[in-house]
Design an enzyme around this catalytic site. Structure first.
Site, PDB file in Angstrom:
ATOM      1  N   GLU A 287      -8.495  -0.826   2.587  1.00  0.00           N
ATOM      2  CA  GLU A 287      -7.442  -1.697   3.114  1.00  0.00           C
ATOM      3  C   GLU A 287      -8.018  -2.720   4.098  1.00  0.00           C
ATOM      4  OE1 GLU A 287      -4.279   0.791   4.604  1.00  0.00           O
ATOM      5  OE2 GLU A 287      -3.728   1.478   2.595  1.00  0.00           O
TER       6      GLU A 287
ATOM      7  N   GLU B 198      -4.239   5.847  -3.701  1.00  0.00           N
ATOM      8  CA  GLU B 198      -3.653   6.786  -2.741  1.00  0.00           C
ATOM      9  C   GLU B 198      -2.142   6.794  -2.914  1.00  0.00           C
ATOM     10  OE1 GLU B 198      -4.646   6.006   1.311  1.00  0.00           O
ATOM     11  OE2 GLU B 198      -6.801   5.842   0.952  1.00  0.00           O
TER      12      GLU B 198
END
Length: 570
Positions: A185, A332
């Protein structure tokens, strides 16, 4: 599993074929790619003079044979690469974090993975000890470049090459490394490092190409779904415009290398941050009445869960940048099973079980999304272990399926999903008839279990404890479970041509007690204690096991045999 042929059905005239691990085929392909192919034209003058005295006909014949052999080998090679690189379509993987005060040893981690039939994992680094433990298991591994290493790799081609040599080439192909996740991220958690992201990805790709590994190992970077703005309705979604200078060339890179977009999708956070706008049932995949479904007014597509809506938002956002053929892998997703009751009341074991169980079913059914129905979306659950050393709230430490000792944090309810993550490690698992299975196949499997399978089925006779309900589904469940427990609950003994499934729900009812109920293993329910492997072509066929080629895909059986024969001709 429907559509899977048995070796005995297709290759009855072949000599016995022994299982060959996928990693062995990958090893063969890797080394074959590593060699330069000989040229077949204009090389006669370079032959040693001793060959000049050979008959011309013999030389030409030898060249023709060599050319034909190499042509066949190249054809088989390309064919095998296309088969193997296709992977399994829809699958579930698991993230393995290490922020535990009592981290299990690498061997213990791999033992747990095997016991849960987890065939895909993502590591947050490239830990050498854990990679060594994963060697020769066939488990597909995504390794990661931690954010703190991004600066060095994004600034130096040589550093990237050294990283690949140390963390990929040194372990491949014994370790089935399938991808490198660059950072985590980065665009949202480390925006100042964003300019280094694409150079790091390109440097790593160049290093893979130089090592002849690019055909096996893909490179991508995980994104938070928050980079997508106006995610509902999905048809109006777009990536944060400030990220266009990075996202546009990144997507073109993924497109050119046939790599996926890695996306982290957390309906839990979408629900928590919606201030009551998103219903809990919509976040948990619970069934909704038609009038409660979310509708995209531009496309008239109906959405029954947050997960699908976020995925379609990603697809539409890529379309906005004129990219339509980059697949999405959810790297995820999950739900915390514990949280502060005052601030995180929906972080409960019930909701975690509901979300993850429904997610697994949704993915493995290849449901796809409303925009792309039937298109599989491989998904990795966050995460294997509770990470008690993670900073933040209680829920941040409580996403694991297991604690550090390997005991389940809660029990998933996955009837119909085979042995994958039937995570009751206390042996409270049962084998039952799969819902919706063909009655004729059930009857045939029941007859086998009560006959050659040596299950004592007298309890199913009229007037006996398990005679009711008097239908093939109920009777087959009893017999399948008795055989499964009598054979020591080996995963391969609950298959029965695809009409049986593992469940953690005790199927006992009234006075009918199933083997394993209350901790009893039920071995006395077999007529003979000299237990032998099943002869019904089911016992050794786990519907989700993919560690061998020959028990799963007869086409690859022939392919590898032809490869071996061709190599002997070279």
């Amino acid at each position: 599993m429907e559509g899977v042929y048995r070796t005995g059905e297709v290759f009855s005239s072949f000599p016995r074929l022994y299982p060959v691990p996928i990693s062995s085929i990958r090893h063969f392909l890797y080394h074959l790619f590593s060699f330069s192919l000989p040229k077949f034209g204009g090389h006669e003058k370079r032959r040693k003079k001793s060959l000049a005295s050979a008959p011309l006909l013999l030389l030409r014949d030898r060249e023709r044979k060599s050319g034909r052999t190499m042509a066949v080998l190249l054809f088989l090679l390309l064919l095998s690469v296309s088969v193997i690189s296709a992977d399994e379509g829809a699958y579930i993987g698991v993230n393995i974090g290490t922020a535990l005060s009592a981290m299990p040893s690498p061997t213990q981690v791999v033992t747990l993975l095997k016991s849960q039939n987890i065939r895909h994992v993502r590591l947050y680094d490239a830990d050498a000890a854990l990679l060594a433990a994963l060697a020769n298991t066939g488990i597909r591994v995504i390794i990661s470049v931690p954010n703190e290493q991004l600066l060095a790799i994004g600034s130096s081609n040589a550093t990237a090459a050294a990283w690949v040599a140390r963390n990929v080439a040194a372990h491949f192909p014994a370790v089935n490394i399938s991808a490198i996740a660059v950072g985590s991220e980065v665009l949202t958690s480390m925006p100042n490092a964003a300019p280094l992201l694409l150079p790091a990805i390109r440097f790593l790709q160049s290093a893979l190409v130089a090592s002849n590994l690019d055909k096996f190992v893909k490179v991508s970077t995980p994104h938070s779904s928050s980079i997508i703005l106006d995610s509902f309705p999905p048809s109006q979604a777009f990536f944060n415009r400030s990220l266009d200078p990075i996202m546009s060339p990144l997507l073109r890179f993924l497109q050119s290398t046939s790599s996926p977009l890695f996306l982290n999708v957390y309906p839990y956070y979408e629900y928590m941050q919606s201030n009551g706008v998103i219903p809990l049932d919509y976040a948990l995949f619970r069934p909704l009445p038609p009038n409660k479904e979310a509708v995209d007014t531009n496309t008239l597509l109906h959405y029954t869960n947050v997960f699908d809506a976020l995925l379609d938002a990603a697809y539409f956002a890529m379309e906005y940048l004129n990219v339509t053929n980059v697949p999405v892998v959810v790297l995820e997703s999950g739900w915390p099973h514990k949280g502060d009751p005052s601030t995180e009341p929906d972080a409960t074991t019930e909701n975690a079980d509901t979300y993850n169980s429904n997610l697994i079913r949704h993915v493995l059914n290849s449901t796809g999304t409303p925009k792309h129905p039937g298109i599989p979306v491989p998904t990795y659950i966050y995460e294997l272990y509770d990470e008690d050393q993670r900073p933040g709230s209680l829920s941040e430490k409580s996403w694991g399926l297991f604690d550090s000792t390997g005991l389940p944090a809660y029990t998933l309810h996955l009837a119909g999903s085979g042995l994958l993550l039937a995570n009751d490690t206390t042996n409270q698992t049962f084998c039952v008839a799969r819902e919706g299975a063909d009655p004729k196949m059930l009857q045939a499997a029941l007859d086998w279990a009560c006959g050659p399978g040596k299950v004592n089925c007298s309890v199913l006779m009229q007037g006996q404890a398990c005679s009711e309900p008097d239908d093939v589904q109920a009777h087959a469940s009893y017999a399948f479970n008795a055989y499964y427990h009598g054979m020591g609950m080996r995963s391969s003994t609950c298959y029965f041509s695809g009409v049986a499934a593992i469940t953690t729900t005790d199927p006992s009812h009234d006075t009918c007690r199933f083997a394993g109920s209350g901790g009893k293993n039920g071995t006395s329910l077999l007529n003979n204690t000299a237990l032998a492997p099943s002869a019904n072509s089911t016992a050794d066929q786990s519907s989700s096991t993919r560690t061998t080629v020959f028990t799963r895909d007869p086409f690859l059986q022939v392919l590898v045999l032809l490869m071996s024969a061709t190599l002997q001709l070279l």
